[in-house]
Motif scaffolding. Structure first.
Motif, mmCIF file in Angstrom:
data_model
loop_
_atom_site.group_PDB
_atom_site.id
_atom_site.type_symbol
_atom_site.label_atom_id
_atom_site.label_comp_id
_atom_site.label_asym_id
_atom_site.label_seq_id
_atom_site.Cartn_x
_atom_site.Cartn_y
_atom_site.Cartn_z
ATOM 1 N N HIS A 37 16.671 13.382 45.949
ATOM 2 C CA HIS A 37 16.076 12.261 45.225
ATOM 3 C C HIS A 37 17.197 11.494 44.519
ATOM 4 O O HIS A 37 17.499 11.735 43.343
ATOM 5 N N TYR A 38 17.802 10.580 45.238
ATOM 6 C CA TYR A 38 18.906 9.826 44.658
ATOM 7 C C TYR A 38 18.418 8.886 43.557
ATOM 8 O O TYR A 38 19.162 8.579 42.619
ATOM 9 N N TRP A 41 18.633 10.450 40.096
ATOM 10 C CA TRP A 41 19.977 10.502 39.524
ATOM 11 C C TRP A 41 20.395 9.133 39.013
ATOM 12 O O TRP A 41 20.996 9.020 37.940
ATOM 13 N N VAL A 42 20.089 8.090 39.774
ATOM 14 C CA VAL A 42 20.470 6.738 39.347
ATOM 15 C C VAL A 42 19.742 6.356 38.064
ATOM 16 O O VAL A 42 20.346 5.847 37.101
ATOM 17 N N SER A 43 18.439 6.604 38.010
ATOM 18 C CA SER A 43 17.676 6.261 36.808
ATOM 19 C C SER A 43 18.141 7.083 35.615
ATOM 20 O O SER A 43 18.208 6.581 34.484
ATOM 21 N N GLY A 44 18.475 8.365 35.839
ATOM 22 C CA GLY A 44 18.983 9.192 34.746
ATOM 23 C C GLY A 44 20.280 8.670 34.189
ATOM 24 O O GLY A 44 20.494 8.631 32.970
ATOM 25 N N VAL A 45 21.194 8.242 35.087
ATOM 26 C CA VAL A 45 22.475 7.697 34.631
ATOM 27 C C VAL A 45 22.265 6.409 33.850
ATOM 28 O O VAL A 45 22.905 6.181 32.809
ATOM 29 N N VAL A 46 21.361 5.554 34.314
ATOM 30 C CA VAL A 46 21.097 4.286 33.614
ATOM 31 C C VAL A 46 20.536 4.546 32.223
ATOM 32 O O VAL A 46 20.956 3.929 31.226
ATOM 33 N N VAL A 47 19.582 5.470 32.128
ATOM 34 C CA VAL A 47 18.987 5.774 30.819
ATOM 35 C C VAL A 47 20.024 6.358 29.871
ATOM 36 O O VAL A 47 20.097 5.988 28.692
ATOM 37 N N LEU A 48 20.840 7.280 30.360
ATOM 38 C CA LEU A 48 21.893 7.860 29.516
ATOM 39 C C LEU A 48 22.883 6.808 29.049
ATOM 40 O O LEU A 48 23.360 6.842 27.898
ATOM 41 N N ALA A 49 23.198 5.860 29.919
ATOM 42 C CA ALA A 49 24.123 4.794 29.536
ATOM 43 C C ALA A 49 23.524 3.920 28.429
ATOM 44 O O ALA A 49 24.213 3.557 27.462
ATOM 45 N N LEU A 50 22.242 3.593 28.546
ATOM 46 C CA LEU A 50 21.587 2.782 27.517
ATOM 47 C C LEU A 50 21.523 3.525 26.189
ATOM 48 O O LEU A 50 21.758 2.941 25.116
ATOM 49 N N VAL A 51 21.211 4.824 26.253
ATOM 50 C CA VAL A 51 21.169 5.621 25.022
ATOM 51 C C VAL A 51 22.555 5.701 24.389
ATOM 52 O O VAL A 51 22.709 5.599 23.160
ATOM 53 N N PRO A 302 8.739 25.658 26.306
ATOM 54 C CA PRO A 302 9.954 24.839 26.413
ATOM 55 C C PRO A 302 11.121 25.596 27.041
ATOM 56 O O PRO A 302 11.873 25.024 27.842
ATOM 57 N N TRP A 303 11.308 26.868 26.702
ATOM 58 C CA TRP A 303 12.408 27.635 27.277
ATOM 59 C C TRP A 303 12.197 27.838 28.770
ATOM 60 O O TRP A 303 13.148 27.781 29.560
ATOM 61 N N GLN A 304 10.960 28.074 29.193
ATOM 62 C CA GLN A 304 10.670 28.221 30.616
ATOM 63 C C GLN A 304 10.924 26.917 31.368
ATOM 64 O O GLN A 304 11.393 26.934 32.510
ATOM 65 N N LYS A 305 10.627 25.783 30.739
ATOM 66 C CA LYS A 305 10.895 24.491 31.378
ATOM 67 C C LYS A 305 12.394 24.267 31.541
ATOM 68 O O LYS A 305 12.845 23.759 32.567
ATOM 69 N N VAL A 306 13.170 24.652 30.517
ATOM 70 C CA VAL A 306 14.628 24.499 30.603
ATOM 71 C C VAL A 306 15.178 25.358 31.740
ATOM 72 O O VAL A 306 16.030 24.915 32.539
ATOM 73 N N LYS A 307 14.730 26.604 31.831
ATOM 74 C CA LYS A 307 15.196 27.485 32.897
ATOM 75 C C LYS A 307 14.827 26.931 34.270
ATOM 76 O O LYS A 307 15.636 26.968 35.206
ATOM 77 N N ALA A 308 13.600 26.413 34.409
ATOM 78 C CA ALA A 308 13.176 25.853 35.697
ATOM 79 C C ALA A 308 14.016 24.647 36.089
ATOM 80 O O ALA A 308 14.413 24.492 37.252
ATOM 81 N N ASN A 309 14.327 23.774 35.111
ATOM 82 C CA ASN A 309 15.150 22.603 35.404
ATOM 83 C C ASN A 309 16.572 23.001 35.782
ATOM 84 O O ASN A 309 17.181 22.404 36.685
ATOM 85 N N LEU A 310 17.126 24.015 35.107
ATOM 86 C CA LEU A 310 18.467 24.468 35.440
ATOM 87 C C LEU A 310 18.517 25.071 36.838
ATOM 88 O O LEU A 310 19.462 24.835 37.602
ATOM 89 N N LEU A 311 17.487 25.848 37.200
ATOM 90 C CA LEU A 311 17.445 26.425 38.543
ATOM 91 C C LEU A 311 17.317 25.343 39.604
ATOM 92 O O LEU A 311 17.954 25.405 40.655
ATOM 93 N N SER A 312 16.470 24.333 39.313
ATOM 94 C CA SER A 312 16.311 23.239 40.274
ATOM 95 C C SER A 312 17.618 22.470 40.439
ATOM 96 O O SER A 312 17.987 22.078 41.553
ATOM 97 N N PHE A 313 18.330 22.254 39.322
ATOM 98 C CA PHE A 313 19.606 21.532 39.390
ATOM 99 C C PHE A 313 20.639 22.318 40.201
ATOM 100 O O PHE A 313 21.372 21.749 41.014
ATOM 101 N N SER A 314 20.695 23.642 39.991
ATOM 102 C CA SER A 314 21.675 24.467 40.724
ATOM 103 C C SER A 314 21.353 24.497 42.205
ATOM 104 O O SER A 314 22.248 24.498 43.053
ATOM 105 N N GLY A 318 23.735 23.220 45.252
ATOM 106 C CA GLY A 318 24.100 24.083 46.347
ATOM 107 C C GLY A 318 23.767 23.491 47.696
ATOM 108 O O GLY A 318 24.508 23.643 48.671
ATOM 109 N N ALA A 319 22.632 22.762 47.764
ATOM 110 C CA ALA A 319 22.251 22.131 49.022
ATOM 111 C C ALA A 319 23.150 20.973 49.362
ATOM 112 O O ALA A 319 23.411 20.671 50.540
ATOM 113 N N ALA A 320 23.676 20.291 48.301
ATOM 114 C CA ALA A 320 24.583 19.153 48.568
ATOM 115 C C ALA A 320 25.921 19.652 49.086
ATOM 116 O O ALA A 320 26.587 18.969 49.846
#
Length: 320
Positions: A37-38, A41-51, A302-314, A318-320
């Motif tokens: 889902h490119y 990533w693009v929308s995340g970078v744009v939001v972080l830049a604005l913040v 909240p901790w379970q959501k953080v762990k799930a997001n970290l696993l999804s990111f890893s 790895g697939a990339a």
């Protein structure tokens, strides 16, 4: 000419792969390729830049004295104002919950008089701003100079309607109108068969409410009640108008004397954010607790959501 018996039937299944020693080979594992889902990533970078730009604009503003924010964050008057904010919020919410339950029962009553009175109360307090209601209570002495309850109590209204009392009545009575609708929704969510079954067992109406209807209605009532309390913490800033020394009034008083108006508003905002964040955590776990009987899968913590997001990111890396 080929014999018809030598032909392979059309619906015949292909034979399984056979190894050299004659044994069947296991099926080849499916190689699943995750979708990239490119756009995320693009929308995340744009939001972080604005913040980052927004944070940098405030951090580098020359007219903001950030040292004053740190110096006054735990000032004695600010801490006392935060304590008064919590006090008035808790007391007003308690008044709103108790009176809201009474109004909800009155609204659902078959007695047309009590039902109409409850509807009129909800209609008035929901239809007028809290700011106006606070001013009405604070200036009640203009209409009734003396509070005369006969042999029970008699005193000057200005002595009775103190800033604390005006703030408590203004917030509590207004909150009762909203809690009445929340409680009414919770009571109506209970199946009528529960009431009919209790009546068939000879239980009175009041006992049915206490033991059957209200405990089941709490599943619907409790979550929005927590949200109302968080909203009450912020609405309590309006009692500034009746001269009650809560957090906002304490911050603005310091700001007007120290010429750090914006800085003291930042201090008040930090305290409001901390208080609402703490109670938001309590509200989340309270909703999760009451969801146990209505949902098969409880929402993730909240901790379970953080762990799930970290696993999804890893996995994506790895697939990339």
């Amino acid at each position: 000419m080929t014999d018809k018996f030598d032909k392979e039937p059309a619906d015949a299944k292909p034979s399984a792969a056979v190894s050299k020693d004659g044994g069947a080979l296991p099926p080849e594992a499916i190689k699943a390729i995750p979708v990239r889902h490119y756009g995320r990533w693009v929308s995340g970078v744009v939001v972080l830049a604005l913040v980052a730009l927004l944070v940098n604009a405030f951090a580098t503003a020359e007219k903001i004295q950030w040292n004053a924010v740190g110096d006054k964050l735990f000032d004695s008057s600010i801490v006392a104002g935060a304590g008064r904010t919590l006090l008035i919020s808790v007391l007003a919410m308690a008044m709103g919950v108790v009176l809201g339950i009474v109004l909800a029962v009155m609204r659902l009553s078959k007695n047309p008089v009590t039902s109409w009175v409850a509807w009129l109360y909800i209609w008035f307090f929901r239809g007028t701003p809290v700011y106006v209601q606070l001013l009405l209570w604070f200036n009640l002495a203009l209409i009734f100079p003396v509070l005369n309850l006969g042999p029970i109590y008699k005193d000057e209204m200005v002595d009775v309607m103190t800033p604390f009392m005006a703030a408590l009545l203004g917030l509590g009575l207004n909150e009762a109108a909203y809690m009445a609708e929340i409680c009414r929704a919770g009571l109506m969510a209970v199946d009528e068969g529960q009431t009919e079954a209790s009546q068939a067992l000879g239980m009175s109406h009041s006992k049915t409410l206490r033991r059957i209807v209200v405990p089941q209605a709490m599943r619907v009532i409790v979550p929005p009640t927590g949200n109302e309390f968080i909203n009450m913490l912020k609405t309590s800033s309006l009692v500034y108008v009746v001269s009650y020394p809560e957090l906002t009034r304490s911050a603005t008083s310091i700001g007007s004397t120290s010429y750090a108006v914006m800085e003291m508003l930042f201090v008040a905002s930090i305290w409001y954010l901390v208080m609402t964040s703490v109670f938001s955590v309590f509200q989340y776990y309270l909703e999760r607790r009451y969801a146990r009987g209505s949902s098969r899968n409880l929402p993730a913590t909240p901790w379970q959501k953080v762990k799930a997001n970290l696993l999804s990111f890893s996995r994506e890396r790895g697939a990339a």
